[in-house]
Design an enzyme around this catalytic site. Structure first.
Site, mmCIF file in Angstrom:
data_model
loop_
_atom_site.group_PDB
_atom_site.id
_atom_site.type_symbol
_atom_site.label_atom_id
_atom_site.label_comp_id
_atom_site.label_asym_id
_atom_site.label_seq_id
_atom_site.Cartn_x
_atom_site.Cartn_y
_atom_site.Cartn_z
ATOM 1 N N CYS A 183 6.914 -13.274 -3.828
ATOM 2 C CA CYS A 183 7.390 -14.604 -4.179
ATOM 3 C C CYS A 183 8.451 -15.041 -3.171
ATOM 4 O O CYS A 183 9.259 -14.236 -2.725
ATOM 5 C CB CYS A 183 7.991 -14.721 -5.574
ATOM 6 N N ARG A 238 5.008 -14.146 1.601
ATOM 7 C CA ARG A 238 5.549 -13.382 0.468
ATOM 8 C C ARG A 238 4.704 -13.510 -0.795
ATOM 9 O O ARG A 238 4.929 -12.811 -1.782
ATOM 10 C CB ARG A 238 6.976 -13.854 0.155
ATOM 11 N N GLY A 240 11.006 -11.797 -8.748
ATOM 12 C CA GLY A 240 11.324 -10.518 -9.395
ATOM 13 C C GLY A 240 10.614 -10.411 -10.735
ATOM 14 O O GLY A 240 9.662 -11.154 -10.996
ATOM 15 N N GLU A 274 -7.767 -4.117 3.742
ATOM 16 C CA GLU A 274 -6.855 -5.165 3.259
ATOM 17 C C GLU A 274 -7.129 -6.528 3.877
ATOM 18 O O GLU A 274 -6.890 -7.542 3.231
ATOM 19 C CB GLU A 274 -5.387 -4.765 3.411
ATOM 20 N N HIS A 299 -16.800 17.997 1.628
ATOM 21 C CA HIS A 299 -16.445 18.287 0.238
ATOM 22 C C HIS A 299 -16.654 17.085 -0.682
ATOM 23 O O HIS A 299 -16.086 17.039 -1.767
ATOM 24 C CB HIS A 299 -14.994 18.776 0.167
HETATM 25 C C1 F6R Z 1 -0.184 -2.784 4.763
HETATM 26 C C2 F6R Z 1 1.176 -3.079 4.361
HETATM 27 C C3 F6R Z 1 1.704 -2.429 3.133
HETATM 28 C C4 F6R Z 1 3.180 -2.042 3.344
HETATM 29 C C5 F6R Z 1 3.792 -1.524 2.035
HETATM 30 C C6 F6R Z 1 5.230 -1.093 2.220
HETATM 31 O O1 F6R Z 1 -0.518 -3.409 5.957
HETATM 32 O O2 F6R Z 1 1.850 -3.830 5.000
HETATM 33 O O3 F6R Z 1 0.958 -1.331 2.754
HETATM 34 O O4 F6R Z 1 3.248 -1.080 4.333
HETATM 35 O O5 F6R Z 1 3.728 -2.522 1.064
HETATM 36 O O6 F6R Z 1 6.020 -2.149 2.661
HETATM 37 P P1 F6R Z 1 7.418 -1.896 3.333
HETATM 38 O O7 F6R Z 1 7.164 -1.200 4.624
HETATM 39 O O8 F6R Z 1 8.007 -3.245 3.506
HETATM 40 O O9 F6R Z 1 8.202 -1.028 2.396
#
Ligand code: F6R
Length: 606
Positions: free
Chosen positions: A2, A27, A104, A486, A502
């Site tokens: 957000c 975001r 949040g 993704e 496996h």
């Molecule tokens: C994948 C990706 C996410 C972040 C994960 C952790 O491309 O960006 O898997 O790596 O959400 O985010 P940070 O690094 O901001 O803690």
């Protein structure tokens, strides 16, 4: 997770809000909305729309909100309630005089909602957020800041809030616990935002609101208080990074731009951290002796950062002979981990705001560990709660799929491993000199990107991919698969190649594609055997192989070549073609590369 932006000043608020929202769209992007106080100062006008911000823009074009000098806005990543228009923020109170945006999760919202309903409040949405506007309404006794201050005391969970009201139409109130919120200081105008890029073209003077702080903002003044109402001296920071860092600069996508930036990021790191006398990791606040005194290391991270941590495990164990375990941060805190003062915990996070990683850091500290963080975002929550920090300084990463942050995290882990192992050792010196060549290798790989695009396009019709790697490139396979799934939504699994027999081998037939990280190394022959097993079952094979390796051509359908480097450094080098491969598949399939569905850049909920 957000994005919030708020404005108060002499300009028309709505264009400022929409422009800022677009920069925060990474975001979350399942719905968005604005709330402004109109020029009569008597009426709040709200416009909301499901889907991307362009939908909101269209709505405002057909139903204008008129000129206003104060407003708040929000782009949402849904947690409580489907991504519908009614659940989009902002949310009004019952009287229509108070409106809020929230980032949040309010964990006790059900209890609060039930109590408010008994007191006569009625709700329109399924969100946790709406109860906050009603709580402020309940506590409003002629002072908006005091009402917000009272309301937040009832809340459990994480929040960054922006609040405006026709009761006091020349004030913007902000508050935070657990979710990021900054205040931008302008001339006769001020801003709130979830992140710096949203307001970087308006001001470089920033206050980072801390947990438990709130602010009363007018166009001329910003006052920061704690939740008990005591005034706090807030530090004003000046942002130094260039505004171009948050623009595409002619690239079709941020992801492409950020993949191209990797050479410079590593180059800068080399310049800043590798000196004649050793490796400079000052931010961790530990002497070489203290660093060497730890009996074990636990790495905590999520997603791509977790894969970087896995590379770190192989490298640190090999070079420094310290046992390293890597935990998905979301698991760590619930598994009763064995952690003590002899444990060094390394959290890795691009954003520094990931709720799971933050919770893991708190748990590790509670158990007595020393915690350092490898992070990209200066002053972020995880950094603030850690004992030391190694900034990757990769610049803002806007694409939701992480690329340059990943290679920067790995690079930092190599530096840490060199430091732990003793950079004066012959073997380490050799590795350091190879490490210094990595930026040039990236440039070589990028010269070959048309070929990677061709291979990707030829294989984009496959409905399922396996990614295989061995040893230090097992994490590379996991990351290659994550990148592809993704951004292209094609099911893709990463496996240690030796594990294929496996179970995963059952998947293989002529309709499956397998990407094999088969660079020259100690495990090359083993990888070739795995490739034969796939071939025997008619799977289509795309190999990431070392330049000059002619042998591999005999066994596979496609080869993407990477320049030669030391075995141990290969994860840094293979990362880039795997990212490019995922990118070109996603582009060919017409996917929204920078903003894949259901995802958000910083995941501030557990
Ligand atoms: C994948 C990706 C996410 C972040 C994960 C952790 O491309 O960006 O898997 O790596 O959400 O985010 P940070 O690094 O901001 O803690």
């Amino acid at each position: 997770m957000c994005g919030i932006i708020g404005y108060i000043g002499n300009s028309d608020a709505t264009p400022v809000l929409i422009d800022g929202l677009k920069k925060l769209e990474y975001r979350g992007y399942d719905s968005s909305g604005v709330g402004v106080i109109d020029s009569t100062k008597d009426r709040i006008i709200v416009r909301k729309s499901s889907g991307k911000i362009s939908n909101l823009e269209n709505l405002i074009r057909t139903k204008p909100v008129g000129k206003s000098s104060i407003g708040i806005s929000h782009t949402r990543w849904a947690t409580h309630g489907a991504p519908t228009t009614v659940n989009a923020h902002p949310h009004l109170d019952g009287s229509g005089k108070i409106v809020i945006v929230h980032n949040g999760i309010i964990e006790n919202y059900e209890t609060l909602k039930t109590a408010l309903k008994k007191q006569g409040h009625t709700f329109k949405s399924d969100t946790d957020t709406e109860i906050v506007s009603h709580l402020i309404e309940k506590y409003y006794k002629g002072n908006l800041r005091a009402a917000v201050g009272r309301a937040v005391r009832d809340l459990e969970g994480a929040f960054a809030l922006g609040v405006i009201s026709t009761h006091e139409p020349d004030k913007l109130i902000a508050a935070r616990i657990g979710s990021p919120l900054i205040i931008g200081l302008g001339k006769k105008e001020n801003f709130i935002a979830s992140d710096v890029p949203a307001i970087l073209d308006k001001t470089r003077k920033i206050i980072y609101l801390k947990d438990g702080e709130m602010a009363e903002i007018t166009k001329d003044k910003v006052d920061v208080f704690n939740f008990a109402g005591k005034k706090v001296n807030a530090k004003v920071h000046t942002i130094t990074f260039n505004i171009d860092a948050v623009k595409k600069q002619g690239y079709p996508h941020f992801m492409m731009k950020e993949m191209h930036e990797q050479a410079d990021v590593i180059q800068k790191m080399i310049k800043a951290r590798i000196g004649k006398t050793g490796i400079a990791l000052d931010g961790i606040g530990l002497t070489q002796k203290q660093l060497s005194s730890f009996k074990k290391i636990i790495i905590l991270a999520c997603g791509t950062a977790y894969h970087a941590g896995m590379v770190g495990k192989y490298v640190i164990e090999k070079l420094a002979k310290i046992p390293v375990s890597v935990d998905a941060a979301s698991e760590f805190r619930y598994r009763d981990p064995i952690v003590d003062r002899k444990t060094l915990v390394i959290a890795i996070s691009q954003s520094g705001e990931t709720a799971d990683t933050l919770a893991g850091v708190r748990e590790a500290k509670r158990r007595g560990a020393r915690v350092i963080t490898i992070c990209n975002v200066v002053g972020s929550s995880i950094v603030r709660e850690s004992d030391g920090v190694l900034y990757t300084h990769a610049g803002p990463e806007i694409s939701v799929a992480s690329t340059k942050a990943y290679t920067a995290q790995i690079a930092m882990l190599y530096l840490l491993a060199f430091k732990l192992a003793g950079p004066a050792k012959k073997e380490i010196k050799k590795l350091i000199s190879e490490f210094k060549k990595v930026p040039a290798l990236y440039k070589d790989i990028l010269k070959n990107k048309a070929e990677i695009a061709r291979v990707a396009k030829k294989n984009s019709h496959f409905g399922c991919f396996l990614f295989l790697g061995r040893n230090v490139n097992y994490p590379s396979a996991l990351e290659g698969a994550l990148k592809l799934k993704e951004i292209s939504y094609i099911p893709a699994e990463g496996y240690a190649a030796g594990e294929m027999k496996h179970g995963p081998i059952a998947l293989i037939d002529e309709y499956r594609a397998v990407v094999c990280v088969a660079v020259k190394s100690d495990v090359y022959e083993k990888m070739i055997s795995n490739i034969q097993e796939i071939r025997a079952r008619k799977g289509k094979i795309i190999a990431i192989a070392t330049k000059g390796d002619k042998e591999i051509d005999k066994h596979v359908n496609y080869v993407i070549h990477v320049p030669k480097t030391s075995d141990l450094l290969t994860p840094l080098v293979v990362a880039l073609p795997l990212q490019l491969f995922a990118y070109y598949v996603a582009v060919k399939l017409g996917c929204d590369v920078d903003q894949p569905r259901n995802l958000a850049k910083s995941v501030t909920v557990e």
